[in-house]
Scaffold this motif. Structure first.
Motif, short mmCIF file in Angstrom:
data_model
loop_
_atom_site.label_atom_id
_atom_site.label_comp_id
_atom_site.label_asym_id
_atom_site.label_seq_id
_atom_site.Cartn_x
_atom_site.Cartn_y
_atom_site.Cartn_z
N LEU A 105 66.75 77.41 13.46
CA LEU A 105 65.56 77.62 14.29
C LEU A 105 65.68 78.88 15.12
O LEU A 105 64.69 79.59 15.35
N ILE A 106 66.90 79.21 15.55
CA ILE A 106 67.11 80.39 16.39
C ILE A 106 67.36 81.63 15.55
O ILE A 106 66.77 82.69 15.77
N PHE A 107 68.24 81.51 14.56
CA PHE A 107 68.72 82.70 13.86
C PHE A 107 67.83 83.14 12.70
O PHE A 107 67.80 84.33 12.38
N ARG A 108 67.13 82.24 12.06
CA ARG A 108 66.31 82.66 10.92
C ARG A 108 65.20 83.63 11.34
O ARG A 108 64.98 84.64 10.66
N PRO A 109 64.47 83.38 12.46
CA PRO A 109 63.49 84.40 12.89
C PRO A 109 64.15 85.74 13.22
O PRO A 109 63.56 86.80 12.97
N VAL A 110 65.38 85.70 13.74
CA VAL A 110 66.09 86.95 14.02
C VAL A 110 66.38 87.70 12.72
O VAL A 110 66.24 88.93 12.65
N MET A 111 66.77 86.95 11.67
CA MET A 111 67.04 87.58 10.38
C MET A 111 65.78 88.25 9.82
O MET A 111 65.83 89.37 9.29
N PHE A 112 64.65 87.57 9.94
CA PHE A 112 63.40 88.15 9.44
C PHE A 112 63.00 89.37 10.28
O PHE A 112 62.41 90.32 9.75
N TRP A 113 63.33 89.36 11.56
CA TRP A 113 63.05 90.53 12.39
C TRP A 113 63.88 91.72 11.92
O TRP A 113 63.39 92.86 11.88
N ILE A 114 65.13 91.47 11.55
CA ILE A 114 65.99 92.54 11.03
C ILE A 114 65.41 93.11 9.75
O ILE A 114 65.35 94.34 9.55
N ILE A 115 64.94 92.23 8.85
CA ILE A 115 64.35 92.68 7.59
C ILE A 115 63.08 93.49 7.86
O ILE A 115 62.84 94.53 7.24
N LYS A 116 62.28 93.00 8.79
CA LYS A 116 61.02 93.68 9.11
C LYS A 116 61.26 95.08 9.66
O LYS A 116 60.47 96.00 9.41
N ASN A 117 62.35 95.24 10.39
CA ASN A 117 62.65 96.54 11.00
C ASN A 117 63.54 97.42 10.13
O ASN A 117 64.05 98.44 10.59
N THR A 118 63.73 96.99 8.89
CA THR A 118 64.47 97.81 7.93
C THR A 118 63.48 98.52 7.03
O THR A 118 62.69 97.87 6.34
N PHE A 122 78.50 77.76 7.26
CA PHE A 122 77.61 77.40 6.16
C PHE A 122 76.15 77.31 6.62
O PHE A 122 75.25 77.83 5.96
N ILE A 123 75.92 76.67 7.76
CA ILE A 123 74.55 76.53 8.25
C ILE A 123 73.98 77.89 8.65
O ILE A 123 72.79 78.17 8.42
N LEU A 124 74.81 78.77 9.21
CA LEU A 124 74.35 80.13 9.51
C LEU A 124 74.00 80.87 8.22
O LEU A 124 73.02 81.62 8.17
N GLY A 125 74.80 80.65 7.18
CA GLY A 125 74.50 81.26 5.88
C GLY A 125 73.16 80.80 5.34
O GLY A 125 72.41 81.60 4.75
N LEU A 126 72.84 79.53 5.52
CA LEU A 126 71.53 79.02 5.09
C LEU A 126 70.39 79.68 5.86
O LEU A 126 69.27 79.78 5.34
N SER A 127 70.67 80.13 7.07
CA SER A 127 69.62 80.75 7.89
C SER A 127 69.30 82.17 7.44
O SER A 127 68.26 82.71 7.83
N VAL A 128 70.18 82.79 6.65
CA VAL A 128 69.96 84.16 6.19
C VAL A 128 69.02 84.14 4.99
O VAL A 128 69.29 83.43 4.02
N PRO A 129 67.91 84.88 5.01
CA PRO A 129 67.02 84.94 3.84
C PRO A 129 67.78 85.50 2.64
O PRO A 129 68.40 86.55 2.71
N GLU A 130 67.76 84.75 1.53
CA GLU A 130 68.51 85.15 0.35
C GLU A 130 67.91 86.39 -0.30
O GLU A 130 66.74 86.71 -0.10
N GLY A 131 68.73 87.09 -1.07
CA GLY A 131 68.25 88.26 -1.79
C GLY A 131 68.21 89.50 -0.93
O GLY A 131 68.61 89.50 0.24
N PRO A 132 67.73 90.62 -1.52
CA PRO A 132 67.65 91.87 -0.76
C PRO A 132 66.56 91.80 0.30
O PRO A 132 65.62 91.04 0.14
N PRO A 133 66.69 92.59 1.39
CA PRO A 133 67.79 93.54 1.62
C PRO A 133 68.97 92.94 2.38
O PRO A 133 70.09 93.42 2.27
N LEU A 134 68.74 91.89 3.18
CA LEU A 134 69.79 91.41 4.08
C LEU A 134 70.82 90.56 3.37
O LEU A 134 72.03 90.77 3.50
N GLY A 135 70.36 89.58 2.59
CA GLY A 135 71.29 88.69 1.89
C GLY A 135 72.21 89.45 0.95
O GLY A 135 73.43 89.23 0.95
N SER A 136 71.65 90.34 0.16
CA SER A 136 72.45 91.10 -0.79
C SER A 136 73.43 92.03 -0.08
O SER A 136 74.56 92.24 -0.54
#
Length: 788
Positions: free
Chosen positions: A259-272, A309-323
């Motif tokens: 709930l906390i980290f997944r929106p942060v991950m998407f923010w990182i992708i959006k700003n890439t 493991f749960i933090l890993g699930l919070s990361v959007p899979e695939g490029p650009p961040l997951g890869s």
């Protein structure tokens, strides 16, 4: 028990009685040495310092592991088995008198925990990477088969696995209750990471059965995590109020981290920026958070790897961040530290025990019964889902496999004192035995290419007059779009001769475990693959324009497949089978620049082409494009090189569709050998069939060319190569055909066949495009010639 200080990393060891020792060590500890030849007054010798000993241990483990891997490679056993075998060899070396002193020097007292702790980082990163690669949204898209198989396969062993305990005295259950329950629960669970690793090693994760197994493992893994967390809380906190608090904290761990980290991950992708790599600072911050979440997990009485493991699930899979995370961590975690961890985990196993003791027999029986029940509970639902018996049994076996995750689980349980030395050793042996049996059984039971066997007469020559032509076009790179559409224009779709096109965009699988296959005609905006749609937008737009330019003559469907390069042929062949395609169009692996130099050479694409030629359920065409563009409204000079054989007949039938186009002029060159009786008889037969029709077409010139051998053929091709813009040739010809005698030995690309290989040679300096046609193979035949 006796040991002296020289066999440890300690400064002094004093024995007070039989069980009590006084241990003295330097603070801070001696991490690095002063070298072999330096002054030894400070005591920092190489074998009395942590870092040199660690380096030597890593080197020995690496050498033994590689030797074991080489020895078992012909047996095709799981990769981690060689790492566990290295641990067995090192454990046995301590028992051999000639090696005991060397092993004590190499692994002195006080170093086991050090190397285990350091290498445990490899397990943490392995679990995190697998969490990153998991497409968590796939649970919402998973069909009922996966849910039924995984749910019943988890619950049934847990409920029925305790039955063997009823046959033994209650005293045994009390003394070894935890060992037995751990054996039951651990062997009832299924790990997604282990299943994904197995399918990757077998190269079947992209098959229909592989997708089902991955989906089932994903569901089972999530359910297993919930069961394991609840079990840990219940076992460690018998008090009701404390148990409620621990359950609440566990729930918070599972819910709050995403709930906390997944929106942060998407923010990182959006700003890439699109096409740019993720900022290194973000990558290192996420890696740091892996260990922070691990510490948080430990604080609430869970394993370190749970938070990772749960933090890993919070990361959007695939490029650009997951890869990016996978590429950054895979070598250091999976390739370097993880094998060391598996070997050192095996070093803890105490193999000196009475294997026929009652306790060991009970634990062995619990493991055996649990797996039998789990196989049956996965096999029966698969049968009810109308799967073939072999496939149902294969899925059941895959769901029972064990691997590195279980090694880490038993290591942690042993560390926490929840299982004893004997049980730990039995569990490690069971992991090796089960993993070996499952992998060998799956290889024996399941052949992913067999679904193409018996698929007959799916080619162009067997089509009825004026019937639609179904072509599967594969796209890898942007330049393949225009070349494929140029070929479709040459085929000249009309209302009388319509063409149905299925365009498949192939993307390499990076940063995820689950292959993705998307039909853009059915894709919704909310699809989880929406982040990948931009990769296929150009393909969709180009083929939509092609369909718009040819109204009532073409029908186009576009697809995207994200899979490993070694398994892309599965996507191609399966879609061709499903869509009843008569032909698969593949791009050639080389690309030329305007000055004739090779601009790119894709080895993965060449391997794909060879594999499709071997297993395709229909005719295959490889398009070698050296011209920049063929203008639709201008006259195109087409040439057909005919020697005879099924592939040439197939190519000739394809050329018949092209000559309907008034802007195409075609010359058919029939290469024959003078006074060759067999060739003349073949000519007479063909004059009554396809060749006769082509000869009398109004815009076709038919020429018989007499040649003696391959050198004559090469000279002839050199003379005409610059007179035409497009060539159509067959791939296979008779081995002893006089027209190609001597050319096979000089062939550079066997997948093109002899004639096309000569035409595409850099010596010819031609801009002509070449289509190589291979008629559908009978699967009783072999294409072992595709070796490079």
């Amino acid at each position: 028990m006796e040991f002296n200080a020289d066999k440890t990393l300690l400064d002094l060891v004093t024995q007070f009685n039989e069980t009590l020792y006084q241990l003295c060590f330097a603070a801070p500890p001696k991490t690095v040495s002063d070298g072999i030849w330096s002054n030894q007054k400070k005591g920092r010798t190489p074998m009395k310092s942590f870092f040199p000993v660690f380096e030597l241990q890593v080197l020995v483990i690496f050498v033994i592991t590689q030797i074991c891997r080489t020895l078992i490679k012909p047996l095709r056993l799981p990769l981690f088995i060689s790492q566990m075998m290295a641990g067995l060899i090192l454990v046995g070396s301590f028992e051999l008198a000639p090696l005991e002193s060397y092993m004590t020097t190499l692994f002195p007292f006080g170093t086991h925990d050090i190397i285990s702790t350091i290498s445990s980082i490899g397990l943490v990163l392995f679990i995190f990477i697998n969490g990153v690669q998991m497409d968590f949204n796939m649970i919402k898209r998973t069909g009922h088969k996966a849910w039924v198989i995984s749910t019943i396969g988890l619950i049934a062993p847990l409920l029925l696995g305790l039955a063997p305990l009823a046959f033994f005295p209650g005293k045994l259950e009390k003394e070894h209750e935890m060992d037995i329950y751990v054996s039951l629960v651990s062997h009832s669970l299924t790990s997604f990471a282990v299943v994904a690793s197995l399918l990757t090693e077998l190269k079947i994760q992209n098959s229909e059965l592989g997708r089902l197994a991955l989906s089932s493992a994903l569901v089972s893994d999530i359910l297993s995590i919930i069961v394991a967390m609840i079990a840990v809380v219940v076992v460690k906190t018998p008090n009701g109020s404390v148990m409620a608090r621990e359950l609440f904290l566990s729930f918070s761990l599972v819910v709050l981290i995403p709930l906390i980290f997944r929106p942060v991950m998407f923010w990182i992708i959006k700003n890439t920026p699109e096409g740019r790599p993720v900022n290194e600072g973000y990558i290192y911050m996420i890696i740091a958070m892996v260990f922070v979440m691990g510490v948080f997990s430990v604080k609430i009485n869970h394993e370190f790897i749970s938070g990772a493991f749960i933090l890993g699930l919070s990361v959007p899979e695939g490029p650009p961040l997951g890869s990016a995370l996978v590429k950054k961590l895979k070598f250091f975690g999976n390739t370097f530290l993880l094998p060391i961890f598996v070997t050192t985990a095996m070093l803890r196993a105490d193999l000196k025990m009475d294997y026929l003791s009652t306790t060991n027999l009970v634990i062995g029986l619990v493991v055996f019964v649990t797996h039998v029940v789990k196989i049956i509970s996965c096999f029966i639902p698969a049968l009810f889902c109308q799967m073939p018996v072999n496939d149902a049994l294969t899925v059941a076996l895959i769901m029972n496999t064990k691997g590195i995750v279980e090694v880490g689980l038993f290591f942690a349980l042993h560390d926490n004192g929840l299982i004893g030395n004997k049980t730990y050793a039995l569990m490690m042996i069971s992991v090796m035995v089960i993993a070996t049996i499952v992998q060998l059984s799956v290889k024996f039971l399941y052949d992913p290419s067999r679904k193409y066997a018996g698929y007959q007469k799916r080619n162009i020559i067997s089509l009825k007059p004026n019937s639609e032509l179904r072509i599967l076009v594969t796209i890898h790179k942007p330049n393949h779009i225009s070349t494929s559409i140029n070929f479709l224009d040459v085929c000249h779709p009309t209302t009388e001769h319509p063409i149905i096109v299925d365009a498949l965009h192939l993307i390499e699988l990076v940063g995820r475990s689950l292959p993705i296959f998307t039909s853009h005609g059915l894709q919704r905006q909310s699809s989880s693959t929406g982040s990948h749609r931009s990769y296929s937008d150009n393909v969709i737009l180009a083929f939509d324009i092609f369909q718009h330019d040819n109204p009532n003559a073409t029908s186009v469907s576009t697809y995207t497949a994200i899979s490993p390069p070694s398994l892309m042929y599965e996507n191609v062949c399966t879609l061709a089978l499903d869509k009843l395609a008569s032909m698969i169009l593949l791009p050639f692996h080389q690309r030329w620049s305007s000055d004739g130099k090779i601009e790119s050479d894709d080895k993965n694409l060449r391997a794909l082409n060879c594999k499709v030629l071997e297993t395709a359920p229909c005719t295959v065409g490889i398009l070698v494009c050296r011209a920049s563009h063929l203008r639709k409204d201008s006259c195109t000079k087409l040439a057909m090189i005919y020697l005879g054989g099924t592939d040439d007949q197939e190519a000739l039938c394809l050329a018949k569709r092209a000559i309907v186009n008034p802007n195409i002029s075609m010359v058919v060159y029939h290469l024959v050998v003078k006074h060759h009786v067999a060739e003349l008889e073949d000519l007479m037969v063909m004059e009554e069939d396809v060749l006769q029709e082509v000869k009398h077409a109004h815009n076709v010139v038919y020429k018989e060319v007499f040649v003696k051998d391959g050198s004559d053929t090469t000279s002839f091709l050199r003379d005409i190569v610059n007179e035409h813009e497009f060539f159509i040739v067959g791939r296979r010809h008779e081995i002893n055909a006089p027209q190609t005698m001597g050319l096979t030995d000089w062939s550079e690309f066997s997948e093109l066949g002899v004639i096309a290989d000569v035409l595409s040679s850099s010596d010819f300096k031609s801009d002509a495009s070449i289509l190589v046609v291979q008629q559908q193979l009978s699967h009783k035949k072999s294409t072992k010639g595709l070796i490079f």
